[in-house]
Design an enzyme around this catalytic site. Structure first.
Site, mmCIF file in Angstrom:
data_model
loop_
_atom_site.group_PDB
_atom_site.id
_atom_site.type_symbol
_atom_site.label_atom_id
_atom_site.label_comp_id
_atom_site.label_asym_id
_atom_site.label_seq_id
_atom_site.Cartn_x
_atom_site.Cartn_y
_atom_site.Cartn_z
ATOM 1 C CB SER A 135 -0.896 0.021 1.242
ATOM 2 O OG SER A 135 -1.553 1.275 1.370
ATOM 3 C CE1 TYR A 150 -4.612 -2.720 5.195
ATOM 4 C CE2 TYR A 150 -3.692 -0.613 4.519
ATOM 5 C CZ TYR A 150 -4.246 -1.837 4.201
ATOM 6 O OH TYR A 150 -4.434 -2.175 2.878
ATOM 7 C CE LYS A 159 -1.765 -4.263 3.110
ATOM 8 N NZ LYS A 159 -1.866 -5.505 2.295
#
Length: 255
Positions: free
Chosen positions: A146, A159, A163
């Site tokens: 990401s 999160y 990533k």
């Protein structure tokens, strides 16, 4: 230009919707056999039926597996090899975001689940694919990172931390598994998926104006990148992370 994917076998985790589903359709269009994996068999069966209707000459195998369960992951990879005689491409696409807010407020359970699905699953499925097939026969691995792994951001910091780990895992595996296996990653920006719905729903127009290319991403935008990385057109490329974000990461910090 030919991608060389005709007759190859691709396994995609998180394939029942969103980016994973779009990748399955894009690779099937190139003539690849597609193994679909996610938690719910019923959802996979629906996608498989759509694929078989659209691409009747392509092999499709829906095989449910929790991405963090080693036994289920091994069974899925073994089923792919049994059904199609090999495993040429692994797409580590499954992901989750179970905490929204500052990292100082995340609890241990949410952190552990995020790491299990977003980070360690990449390691585990890569290990299993390597041992079952790719160590001897070669292959290609695509990890879903990401743009959040390249920058700071409110609300989804943990999160994004997982990533960022995926980006480094991609480089590390590319070094360790070369020359037989190429390993690359895709770093999407904000794409209109169910997982990211809370980030864009009701605010799409304002976010689009922020982006140099003037729109949010669609799953098909990421699928096109996956086709490139899976095929022969990227045969001299490994350890890299392709940013596909409508230009968000190059936008000046001060307008």
């Amino acid at each position: 230009m030919q991608t060389g994917l005709q007759g190859k076998t691709v396994l995609i985790t998180g394939a029942s919707r969103g980016i994973g589903k779009a990748i399955a359709f894009a690779l099937a269009e190139e003539g690849a056999n597609v193994v679909l994996s996610s938690r719910r068999q019923e959802a996979l069966d629906e996608v498989a039926a759509e694929l078989r209707t659209a691409y009747p000459d392509v092999g499709v195998l829906p095989k449910a597996a929790h991405v963090g369960d080693e036994d289920q992951a091994r069974a899925c990879i073994d089923a792919a090899i049994t059904e199609f005689g090999g495993l040429d491409v692994l797409v580590n696409n499954a992901g989750t975001s179970v905490h929204f807010g500052p990292m100082v407020e995340i609890d241990a359970a949410a952190a552990a689940k995020t790491v299990q699905v977003n980070q360690f699953a990449v390691v585990m499925w890569t290990q299993l694919a390597w041992k079952a097939w790719m160590a001897e026969h070669g292959g290609t691995i695509i990890n879903m990172a990401s743009v959040g792994g390249l920058a700071t951001e409110h609300g989804i910091g943990y999160y994004n931390a997982t990533k960022a780990a995926v980006i480094h895992l991609t480089r590390q595996f590319a070094m360790e598994l070369a020359p037989g296996v190429r390993v690359n990653a895709i770093a999407p920006g904000l794409v209109k998926t169910q997982l990211a719905k809370a980030l864009w729903e009701g605010n799409e127009e304002a976010i689009s104006k922020y982006l140099p290319l003037g729109r949010l991403g669609e799953p098909s935008d990421i699928a096109s990148a996956a086709v490139f990385l899976a095929g022969e057109t990227s045969s001299w490329m490994t350890g890299q992370t392709m940013v596909v974000d409508g230009g968000a990461i190059i936008r000046p910090s001060i307008a």
